[in-house]
Design a protein around this motif. Structure first.
Motif, short mmCIF file in Angstrom:
data_model
loop_
_atom_site.label_atom_id
_atom_site.label_comp_id
_atom_site.label_asym_id
_atom_site.label_seq_id
_atom_site.Cartn_x
_atom_site.Cartn_y
_atom_site.Cartn_z
N ILE A 152 -23.96 -24.19 46.46
CA ILE A 152 -25.38 -24.65 46.20
C ILE A 152 -26.18 -23.42 45.86
N ILE A 153 -26.71 -23.17 44.60
CA ILE A 153 -27.46 -21.92 44.38
C ILE A 153 -28.85 -22.62 44.16
N THR A 154 -29.62 -22.27 45.11
CA THR A 154 -31.20 -22.59 44.48
C THR A 154 -31.58 -21.80 43.66
N GLY A 155 -32.29 -22.38 42.67
CA GLY A 155 -32.83 -21.43 41.50
C GLY A 155 -31.82 -21.33 40.58
N GLY A 156 -30.53 -21.86 40.73
CA GLY A 156 -29.29 -21.49 39.76
C GLY A 156 -29.57 -22.36 38.59
N ASP A 157 -28.82 -21.83 37.45
CA ASP A 157 -29.09 -22.74 36.11
C ASP A 157 -27.56 -23.06 35.79
N THR A 158 -26.52 -22.97 36.63
CA THR A 158 -25.34 -23.11 36.01
C THR A 158 -24.43 -23.98 37.02
N ALA A 159 -23.88 -24.91 36.50
CA ALA A 159 -22.92 -25.94 37.36
C ALA A 159 -21.64 -25.75 36.68
N CYS A 160 -20.63 -25.34 37.36
CA CYS A 160 -19.26 -24.95 36.87
C CYS A 160 -18.28 -24.78 37.87
N TYR A 161 -17.18 -24.81 37.47
CA TYR A 161 -15.94 -24.88 38.62
C TYR A 161 -15.11 -23.42 38.23
N ILE A 162 -14.94 -22.51 39.15
CA ILE A 162 -14.31 -21.23 38.95
C ILE A 162 -12.98 -21.40 39.52
N PRO A 163 -12.03 -21.58 38.69
CA PRO A 163 -10.61 -21.64 39.24
C PRO A 163 -10.12 -20.47 40.00
N VAL A 170 -19.49 -24.62 41.78
CA VAL A 170 -21.10 -23.86 41.80
C VAL A 170 -22.03 -24.92 41.27
N MET A 171 -23.02 -25.21 41.91
CA MET A 171 -24.02 -26.24 41.45
C MET A 171 -25.50 -25.82 41.80
N PRO A 172 -26.62 -25.99 40.91
CA PRO A 172 -27.74 -25.78 41.26
C PRO A 172 -28.33 -26.83 42.31
N ASN A 173 -29.51 -26.50 42.88
CA ASN A 173 -29.81 -27.26 43.99
C ASN A 173 -30.30 -28.85 43.65
N ILE A 174 -30.05 -29.98 44.36
CA ILE A 174 -30.25 -31.21 43.65
C ILE A 174 -31.40 -31.58 43.28
N ASN A 175 -32.45 -30.73 44.07
CA ASN A 175 -33.97 -30.80 43.71
C ASN A 175 -34.29 -30.42 42.26
N GLN A 176 -33.36 -29.59 41.61
CA GLN A 176 -33.61 -29.25 40.05
C GLN A 176 -32.99 -29.99 39.34
N TYR A 218 -27.47 -35.31 39.36
CA TYR A 218 -26.97 -34.30 40.35
C TYR A 218 -25.30 -34.71 40.50
N TYR A 219 -25.14 -35.97 40.92
CA TYR A 219 -23.86 -36.60 41.24
C TYR A 219 -22.88 -36.75 40.26
N SER A 220 -23.47 -37.21 38.98
CA SER A 220 -22.45 -37.05 37.88
C SER A 220 -22.12 -35.85 37.56
N THR A 221 -23.11 -34.71 37.70
CA THR A 221 -22.42 -33.30 37.26
C THR A 221 -21.51 -32.84 38.22
N LEU A 222 -21.79 -33.28 39.83
CA LEU A 222 -21.03 -32.97 40.75
C LEU A 222 -19.67 -33.56 40.59
N PHE A 223 -19.69 -34.80 40.38
CA PHE A 223 -18.37 -35.36 40.00
C PHE A 223 -17.45 -34.81 38.71
#
Length: 292
Positions: free
Chosen positions: A155-166, A172-178, A185-190
């Motif tokens: 969880i990267i605070t201030g991050g601007d990318t949600a992705c899976y790195i094989p 990798v996810m931004p903070n939920i508060n973003q 948040y959870y639909s992206t994490l799923f």
């Protein structure tokens, strides 16, 4: 005939997209489409083809129950695979014939119980007012999955990318508060978690695929699997699926282009999304899915 079924299925999905509807994003929460008699849940592409949650019956099932289909009602198509064994003409090291299982797409028609008369529902009313701990459920699903599979979640605070790195087996996810809300948040994490099921140590979808740009066949298939898988998980625990940019004209037009170029894509991706969800939830899945 099989290709005609693929074409029909794809045409149905394209028709909905042209209306501005995204078939893998259902407007209801926590409700499933099932067969009235067998009580089995419809899965894969059928969850996209059926417009309503609840019970469905074939015409014969309606007749057997002494009911009838209301005048003027139209049926919905349900598809399934028949696996045909075919001799390849080759022998294994023991001299035995090598047999391949070939999937043949078939279909039949069903009616929603609301389209019938004389048949009483067996479903309990879904209580939409009931308070449910959707965030706790979502956290449990993710935590159980990443712990079981030893996946790194960053969880990267201030991050601007949600992705899976094989290569790192890392989500990798931004903070939920973003995010605009917990649902987003959870639909992206799923979504990213579904990508992670494609690792070669799991369902082995992405080890040989190339992901360069939207429109590439491999990229598009994997994105569609993740989209549908995320929606299934959100629906199961009652998370309202965010609309926001997902309903943009550009998003819909991109999928229209992709689906028109591959009549099998939506059917195959839906089946693989269902397998990915079962993997995340640690549900044994014995169903075969065409993997072209």
């Amino acid at each position: 005939m099989a290709n005609n079924v693929y074409q029909y299925v794809t045409d149905r999905i394209i028709e909905e997209l042209k209306k501005g509807n995204i078939p893998w994003r259902k407007p209801w929460k926590g409700q499933k489409a099932i067969n009235y008699v067998t009580r089995k849940e419809y899965k894969g592409i059928n969850t996209l083809l059926l417009l309503y949650p609840g019970e469905y019956l074939t015409f014969k099932q309606v007749q057997d129950l002494k009911g009838k289909v209301k005048k003027g009602e139209k049926s919905s198509m349900i598809v399934y695979y028949n696996w045909i064994e075919k001799n390849t003409g080759n022998k294994d090291k023991n001299g035995k014939d090598i047999i391949d299982s070939i999937p043949i797409l078939r279909y039949y028609n069903v009616f929603h119980i609301s389209q019938t008369e004389g048949i009483e529902t067996k479903c309990q009313p879904y209580n939409t007012d009931k308070e449910n701990d959707t965030i706790e459920q979502a956290e449990n699903i993710i935590n159980n999955y990443i712990k079981r599979e030893n996946i790194k979640l960053s969880i990267i605070t201030g991050g601007d990318t949600a992705c899976y790195i094989p290569s790192n087996d890392e989500i990798v996810m931004p903070n939920i508060n973003q995010f605009e809300g917990n649902n987003e948040y959870y639909s992206t994490l799923f979504h990213e978690s579904v990508h992670s099921t494609g690792n070669n140590n799991r369902l082995n979808r992405i080890s040989k695929q190339k992901f360069h740009q939207f429109g590439n066949q491999d990229y598009s298939k994997e994105e569609l699997i993740a989209e549908i898988g995320s929606s299934i998980l959100c629906n199961q625990i009652g998370i309202e699926i965010p609309q926001t940019f997902k309903n943009s004209v550009a998003y819909i037009q991109s999928w229209l282009k992709v689906l028109k170029n591959d009549i099998k894509l939506i059917t195959i991706a839906s089946g693989q999304a269902n397998k990915a969800v079962n993997y995340i939830l640690n549900i044994k899945d014995n169903e075969k899915v065409e993997n072209e």
